[in-house]
Design an enzyme around this catalytic site. Structure first.
Site, PDB file in Angstrom:
ATOM      1  N   CYS A   1       3.137  17.056  36.466  1.00 48.63           N
ATOM      2  CA  CYS A   1       2.205  17.918  35.748  1.00 48.63           C
ATOM      3  C   CYS A   1       2.947  18.789  34.724  1.00 48.63           C
ATOM      4  CB  CYS A   1       1.398  18.731  36.755  1.00 48.63           C
ATOM      5  SG  CYS A   1      -0.137  19.385  36.130  1.00 48.63           S
ATOM      6  N   HIS A   2       3.025  20.093  34.958  1.00 48.47           N
ATOM      7  CA  HIS A   2       3.721  21.002  34.056  1.00 48.47           C
ATOM      8  C   HIS A   2       5.185  21.191  34.452  1.00 48.47           C
ATOM      9  CE1 HIS A   2      -0.421  21.830  32.960  1.00 48.47           C
ATOM     10  NE2 HIS A   2       0.042  22.404  31.865  1.00 48.47           N
ATOM     11  N   GLY A   3       5.620  20.541  35.521  1.00 45.01           N
ATOM     12  CA  GLY A   3       7.001  20.661  35.987  1.00 45.01           C
ATOM     13  C   GLY A   3       8.049  20.343  34.939  1.00 45.01           C
TER      14      GLY A   3
END
Length: 90
Positions: free
Chosen positions: A18-20
């Site tokens: 995801c936003h990792g």
């Protein structure tokens, strides 16, 4: 960011979903890498010198990234395969 850089510097397998991958961008670790993420993060990856790939799982060296929580089963299977490959024989 120092923790992320230290983990990557040791060659540890890193999974990000995801936003990792924004952590990799912020830590200056995305340049020259193929990564995936939530679609809105793609411009940040490109601006940091990385290549955004719109696939469920993208591997580049020690990084295994995926786009969204729905991709986690595929990403986790790949991470487990990678970990099993380096597991010492008993």
């Amino acid at each position: 960011m120092e923790f992320v850089k230290a983990v990557v510097g040791r060659g540890t397998l890193v999974g990000a979903v995801c936003h990792g991958p924004q952590m990799l961008v912020t830590a200056g670790l995305a340049a020259g890498r193929r990564l995936t993420s939530w679609r809105e993060v793609a411009p940040e990856i490109r601006e940091a010198g990385g290549t955004y790939v719109d696939e469920a799982v993208v591997e580049d060296g020690q990084f295994v990234t995926s786009r969204k929580p729905g991709d986690l089963p595929v990403e986790m299977a790949r991470i487990l395969e990678r970990l099993a490959a380096v597991r010492p024989a008993v």
